[in-house]
Design a protein around this motif. Structure first.
Motif, PDB file in Angstrom:
ATOM      1  N   SER A 236      -5.913  -1.915   1.982  1.00 22.81           N
ATOM      2  CA  SER A 236      -5.292  -0.608   1.663  1.00 22.81           C
ATOM      3  C   SER A 236      -4.621  -0.590   0.385  1.00 22.81           C
ATOM      4  CB  SER A 236      -4.294  -0.056   2.750  1.00 22.81           C
ATOM      5  OG  SER A 236      -3.076  -0.872   2.853  1.00 22.81           O
ATOM      6  N   THR A 237      -4.143   0.482  -0.320  1.00 21.98           N
ATOM      7  CA  THR A 237      -3.616   0.508  -1.565  1.00 21.98           C
ATOM      8  C   THR A 237      -2.291   1.076  -1.510  1.00 21.98           C
ATOM      9  OG1 THR A 237      -4.327   2.853  -2.051  1.00 21.98           O
ATOM     10  CG2 THR A 237      -5.869   1.000  -2.484  1.00 21.98           C
ATOM     11  N   THR A 238      -1.698   1.466  -0.410  1.00 26.43           N
ATOM     12  CA  THR A 238      -0.284   2.050  -0.219  1.00 26.43           C
ATOM     13  C   THR A 238       0.727   1.147  -0.257  1.00 26.43           C
ATOM     14  OG1 THR A 238      -1.225   3.973   0.826  1.00 26.43           O
ATOM     15  CG2 THR A 238       1.253   3.732   0.950  1.00 26.43           C
ATOM     16  N   THR A 239       1.742   0.803  -1.254  1.00 31.48           N
ATOM     17  CA  THR A 239       2.555  -0.323  -1.227  1.00 31.48           C
ATOM     18  C   THR A 239       3.923   0.317  -0.259  1.00 31.48           C
ATOM     19  OG1 THR A 239       3.875   0.684  -3.061  1.00 31.48           O
ATOM     20  CG2 THR A 239       2.102  -0.804  -3.551  1.00 31.48           C
ATOM     21  N   TYR A 240       4.594  -0.893   0.027  1.00 34.15           N
ATOM     22  CA  TYR A 240       5.873  -0.040   0.983  1.00 34.15           C
ATOM     23  C   TYR A 240       6.834   0.622   0.200  1.00 34.15           C
ATOM     24  CZ  TYR A 240       9.778  -0.765   4.197  1.00 34.15           C
ATOM     25  OH  TYR A 240      10.523  -0.663   4.967  1.00 34.15           O
ATOM     26  N   THR A 241       6.964   0.291  -1.052  1.00 32.01           N
ATOM     27  CA  THR A 241       7.959   0.994  -1.922  1.00 32.01           C
ATOM     28  C   THR A 241       7.425   2.647  -2.024  1.00 32.01           C
ATOM     29  OG1 THR A 241       8.617  -0.565  -3.317  1.00 32.01           O
ATOM     30  CG2 THR A 241       8.783   1.547  -4.253  1.00 32.01           C
ATOM     31  N   GLU A 242       6.006   2.732  -2.260  1.00 32.22           N
ATOM     32  CA  GLU A 242       5.364   3.911  -2.377  1.00 32.22           C
ATOM     33  C   GLU A 242       5.686   4.669  -0.958  1.00 32.22           C
ATOM     34  OE1 GLU A 242       1.913   3.077  -5.603  1.00 32.22           O
ATOM     35  OE2 GLU A 242       1.401   2.949  -3.364  1.00 32.22           O
ATOM     36  N   TRP A 243       5.426   3.998   0.330  1.00 32.30           N
ATOM     37  CA  TRP A 243       5.631   4.639   1.533  1.00 32.30           C
ATOM     38  C   TRP A 243       6.831   5.163   1.665  1.00 32.30           C
ATOM     39  CZ3 TRP A 243       8.357   3.283   5.642  1.00 32.30           C
ATOM     40  CH2 TRP A 243       8.171   3.805   6.912  1.00 32.30           C
ATOM     41  N   LEU A 244       7.732   4.142   1.424  1.00 33.95           N
ATOM     42  CA  LEU A 244       9.212   4.357   1.794  1.00 33.95           C
ATOM     43  C   LEU A 244       9.827   5.803   0.885  1.00 33.95           C
ATOM     44  CD1 LEU A 244      11.525   3.066   3.218  1.00 33.95           C
ATOM     45  CD2 LEU A 244      12.256   2.019   1.301  1.00 33.95           C
ATOM     46  N   ALA A 245       9.247   5.940  -0.382  1.00 35.66           N
ATOM     47  CA  ALA A 245       9.766   7.157  -1.127  1.00 35.66           C
ATOM     48  C   ALA A 245       9.376   8.436  -0.513  1.00 35.66           C
ATOM     49  CB  ALA A 245       9.173   7.206  -2.430  1.00 35.66           C
ATOM     50  N   THR A 246       8.228   8.283   0.399  1.00 35.05           N
ATOM     51  CA  THR A 246       7.703   9.664   1.027  1.00 35.05           C
ATOM     52  C   THR A 246       8.648   9.886   2.375  1.00 35.05           C
ATOM     53  OG1 THR A 246       5.884   8.420   2.562  1.00 35.05           O
ATOM     54  CG2 THR A 246       5.389   9.026   0.155  1.00 35.05           C
ATOM     55  N   GLN A 247       9.382   8.839   2.786  1.00 31.57           N
ATOM     56  CA  GLN A 247      10.118   9.083   4.098  1.00 31.57           C
ATOM     57  C   GLN A 247      11.476   9.724   3.839  1.00 31.57           C
ATOM     58  OE1 GLN A 247       8.222   8.257   6.837  1.00 31.57           O
ATOM     59  NE2 GLN A 247       6.692   8.050   5.209  1.00 31.57           N
ATOM     60  N   GLN A 248      11.957   9.735   2.599  1.00 33.73           N
ATOM     61  CA  GLN A 248      13.183  10.155   2.210  1.00 33.73           C
ATOM     62  C   GLN A 248      13.344  11.630   1.956  1.00 33.73           C
ATOM     63  OE1 GLN A 248      14.446   7.323  -0.620  1.00 33.73           O
ATOM     64  NE2 GLN A 248      14.408   5.613   0.731  1.00 33.73           N
TER      65      GLN A 248
END
Length: 248
Positions: A236-248
């Motif tokens: 996949s292409t979603t990085t952890y940093t990108e994902w974490l930014a959507t959770q805040q």
């Protein structure tokens, strides 16, 4: 087509149902809270009537060695039998990258038993081996905590977003059975400690994290590459940093 999603009200299952519905399929969530219990067989025959595909993303409510083995053996056996009787044409199951390399763990022995039942059943199937989900980083830290310190082995893994896991499962559900295993993983292979530290920092959790060569993963010893998918994995292409930014 009608696709029954066992565990369809959970984290991955609910996303699989939503994605299949959006594609115009009839995705039916099946779980104890919808009247379907794979351990007892309750509701299985009824929910599988007219189904072309069954997707199993369920998990054991207990990770104790005996309980988890009983869950996967009984649940999978009941499900495969009911599928045969209903004329289901494709069984899709979600499992874990490295399952065959983590057999010192009771959980992974149970997952292997599940896979063995599927492969021996004669049912056309696809088994998806996924890496750990971003959503479980803090939970993984909790499981790895000893005396207030998070201890992880010097291993790498390649975690991914649950949305990307669900997308891969949904794709497999409407594709031709591969009668084998498909590996999926995240875009980056990183030391275990890195996303765990990021997760704890984001949560304001002060627990220290140390790399400990004696630490295991779910009770099993691991080497640096034990938890990594192979070279043919779908990434996949979603990085952890990108994902974490959507959770805040």
């Amino acid at each position: 087509m009608k696709v029954v999603v066992i565990g369809g009200t959970g984290l991955i299952g609910s996303k699989v149902v939503a994605q299949l519905d959006a594609q115009g399929h009839q995705a039916v969530p099946a779980a104890p809270n919808t009247g379907v219990n794979t351990l007892t067989g309750e509701g299985l025959a009824e929910v599988l009537e007219g189904a072309s595909v069954v997707v199993d993303v369920s998990n054991s409510p207990s990770f104790a060695d005996d309980a988890v083995m009983e869950f996967f053996r009984t649940s999978t056996g009941n499900l495969l039998k009911a599928e045969e009787e209903a004329g289901v044409a494709h069984h899709v199951a979600l499992s874990v990258v490295g399952t065959d390399r983590l057999q010192a763990s009771g959980y992974f022995r149970a997952k292997q038993a599940q896979e063995d039942l599927i492969t021996a059943s004669g049912m056309p199937y696809t088994i998806i081996h996924a890496t750990q989900f971003f959503e479980f980083m803090k939970g993984l830290a909790d499981l790895s905590t000893v005396d207030g310190t998070v201890r992880v082995p010097p291993a790498k893994f390649q975690p991914m977003a649950s949305d990307d896991v669900a997308a891969a499962v949904a794709r497999a559900a409407v594709a031709t059975p591969v009668d084998g295993m498909v590996e999926i993983g995240g875009p980056e292979a990183v030391p275990l400690e890195e996303p765990l530290r990021t997760a704890l920092t984001a949560a304001g959790d002060p627990r220290p994290i140390v790399t400990d060569p004696q630490a295991g993963y779910s009770g099993a010893p691991v080497e640096e590459s034990t938890l990594l998918p192979g070279p043919d994995a779908e990434l996949s292409t979603t990085t952890y940093t990108e994902w974490l930014a959507t959770q805040q």
